[in-house]
Design a protein around this motif. Structure first.
Motif, PDB file in Angstrom:
ATOM      1  N   THR A 102      46.731  26.249  44.895  1.00 38.91           N
ATOM      2  CA  THR A 102      46.342  26.318  46.305  1.00 38.91           C
ATOM      3  C   THR A 102      46.821  27.588  46.989  1.00 38.91           C
ATOM      4  O   THR A 102      46.485  27.821  48.145  1.00 38.91           O
ATOM      5  N   GLU A 103      47.619  28.409  46.272  1.00 43.50           N
ATOM      6  CA  GLU A 103      48.218  29.557  46.936  1.00 43.50           C
ATOM      7  C   GLU A 103      47.789  30.883  46.315  1.00 43.50           C
ATOM      8  O   GLU A 103      47.324  30.940  45.170  1.00 43.50           O
ATOM      9  N   GLY A 139      57.383  29.770  49.775  1.00 42.20           N
ATOM     10  CA  GLY A 139      56.369  29.822  50.816  1.00 42.20           C
ATOM     11  C   GLY A 139      56.145  31.207  51.385  1.00 42.20           C
ATOM     12  O   GLY A 139      55.066  31.507  51.905  1.00 42.20           O
ATOM     13  N   ALA A 198      53.843  32.941  48.643  1.00 46.32           N
ATOM     14  CA  ALA A 198      52.708  32.178  48.120  1.00 46.32           C
ATOM     15  C   ALA A 198      52.010  31.421  49.242  1.00 46.32           C
ATOM     16  O   ALA A 198      52.006  30.188  49.284  1.00 46.32           O
ATOM     17  N   PRO A 199      51.377  32.144  50.185  1.00 41.49           N
ATOM     18  CA  PRO A 199      50.669  31.474  51.282  1.00 41.49           C
ATOM     19  C   PRO A 199      49.398  30.789  50.779  1.00 41.49           C
ATOM     20  O   PRO A 199      48.853  31.132  49.724  1.00 41.49           O
ATOM     21  N   SER A 200      48.902  29.848  51.555  1.00 34.44           N
ATOM     22  CA  SER A 200      47.705  29.110  51.197  1.00 34.44           C
ATOM     23  C   SER A 200      46.487  30.023  51.144  1.00 34.44           C
ATOM     24  O   SER A 200      46.204  30.757  52.087  1.00 34.44           O
TER      25      SER A 200
END
Length: 432
Positions: A36-37, A55, A58-60
């Protein structure tokens, strides 16, 4: 079965660059990703050593592409392609789906290569995914915690010995950071553990560190690591690895040595992900070292002019398997699809330079004939990587984390929580 104009497989630098260009032009596309990232892989070592959180790097991918109405992001794994029918097959939620396309962009990246010794993956730590970084971080914490409590000097020595195999950018960054971590963080937290107690051994088969740079930059890297206390072993191969250590040998002089350690990190090469082999078989495309697709000059695959491969899964004129090659390739392909460039236009790579970080305040940079080392190169490395981080919040948090870690002695994302598992009977017997 539904159809779209462009299907993008992957969510790395190349896939994201292509998707943004297509989205800005209003070109319909579907991006299919196993995760998802969008992973900013060059900073994974900072997640493993507690500088940044997952986070922040590894952003969406959905959040990044949400502003492009022509785009659709789907979570799934592409398992097959029919180039003649222009269809891809992907699995999502245990169900197989078929998706038609006019143009296919493959950008599935690469994974760790073990050069025919895949069993090494079971007893070593890699650094290619967020899960890899989290696993390594937990291992580092466990080793220091157990070294703090054990009364067995031999076990303590092995717990505090870290072997890093491969002196490319990832290996150099990890070796330097683990040694720095010992002196600037754990020495302050665990009063009976000092930087001198921690041994980091960096093993490289070539005759110099960071072989892609060579010359005085490689020499500067080696000198910097050795001054920091890292043992650098060059011209040496790893012939065997088990859960207790590694065997090193140098065929030229008959040298062989056994090193014992609780943590062995493998960073000695890459190979294309599985989809590259599928694409090669279906299109008749030849493959090179590590299973990378030998693409045509315009980045098309095999005999099909509507299928492109970009990034680490592709090989063209020995260009480096790095993010600039992936991003420029993604933009080039998108420009052809959007009609901004003629079909068949050869890809032209613009070399904007190379850089690698060694440890705090030490890095190397090469831009054309200009070579920089030391503090200036280190700040330049931070600035460039900050620019490529996605989102203002991630950039702000990264700056704050870097200040706390590199100017102070904190590791804001090093958590001491660990799962305590019951020891089996063999472990109890050894302890007794």
């Amino acid at each position: 079965m539904d159809r779209t104009q462009v299907v993008i497989v992957g969510s790395g630098f190349g896939a994201l660059a292509a998707a943004k260009k297509l989205g800005k032009a209003g070109t319909p596309f579907v991006l299919i990703s196993e995760t998802t990232e969008h992973l900013f892989q060059p900073l994974l070592y900072q997640v493993a050593t507690g500088v940044l959180s997952p986070g922040e790097i590894a952003p969406s991918i959905r959040a990044i592409l949400a502003k492009y109405p022509s785009g659709d992001v789907r979570l799934g794994r592409v398992v097959d392609v029919d180039p003649d029918k222009r269809e891809v097959v992907y699995e999502a939620g245990g169900i197989r789906h078929t998706l038609g396309y006019d143009t296919l962009i493959a950008a599935t990246g690469a994974r760790q290569a073990y050069f025919g010794r895949d069993e090494f993956a079971e007893v070593t730590y890699a650094l290619k995914t967020v899960a890899d970084a989290d696993r390594l971080r937990r291992q580092i914490v466990r080793c220091f915690e157990e070294a703090h409590t054990t009364s067995d000097p031999e076990r303590r020595r092995d717990l505090l010995h870290f072997i890093v195999i491969g002196a490319g950018p990832t290996g150099v960054e990890l070796a330097g950071q683990i040694k720095e971590l010992a002196g600037r963080y754990f020495e302050k937290s665990l009063r009976d553990v000092t930087a001198e107690d921690v041994t980091v051994t960096l093993v490289e088969g070539a005759g110099e560190t960071l072989p892609v740079f060579g010359g005085k930059l490689s020499k500067y890297t080696q000198d910097s690591l050795e001054r920091a206390g890292v043992e650098v072993v060059l011209g040496t191969m790893v012939t065997d690895i088990d859960e207790h250590g590694a065997t090193l040998s140098s065929p030229g002089n008959g040298f062989e040595k056994r090193l014992t350690a609780e943590t062995i990190i493998w960073s000695a090469g890459i190979q294309a992900n599985d989809f590259a082999a599928v694409l090669a078989e279906r299109t008749g495309c030849e493959t090179g070292r590590g299973g990378r697709l030998l693409v045509d000059e315009d980045l098309t695959v095999g005999r099909y002019d509507d299928i492109y491969a970009i990034g680490d899964m592709a090989s063209l004129n020995n260009l480096p398997a790095q993010s600039p090659f992936a991003m420029q390739g993604g933009r080039h392909v998108a420009a052809i699809i959007n009609g901004k460039r003629a079909a068949g236009t050869p890809f032209t790579y613009r070399d904007k330079g190379s850089m690698a970080i060694i440890n705090r305040f030490r890095a190397i940079t090469r831009v054309g004939k200009i070579e920089l080392t030391g503090v200036l190169a280190w700040f330049l490395w931070l600035a460039v990587h900050l620019v490529y981080l996605v989102g203002f919040r991630n950039r702000y948090v990264a700056v704050m984390s870097w200040c706390g870690s590199f100017l102070g002695h904190r590791r804001p994302h090093f958590h001491y929580a660990q799962e305590i598992e019951p020891a089996d009977s063999n472990e109890l017997d050894r302890a007794a």
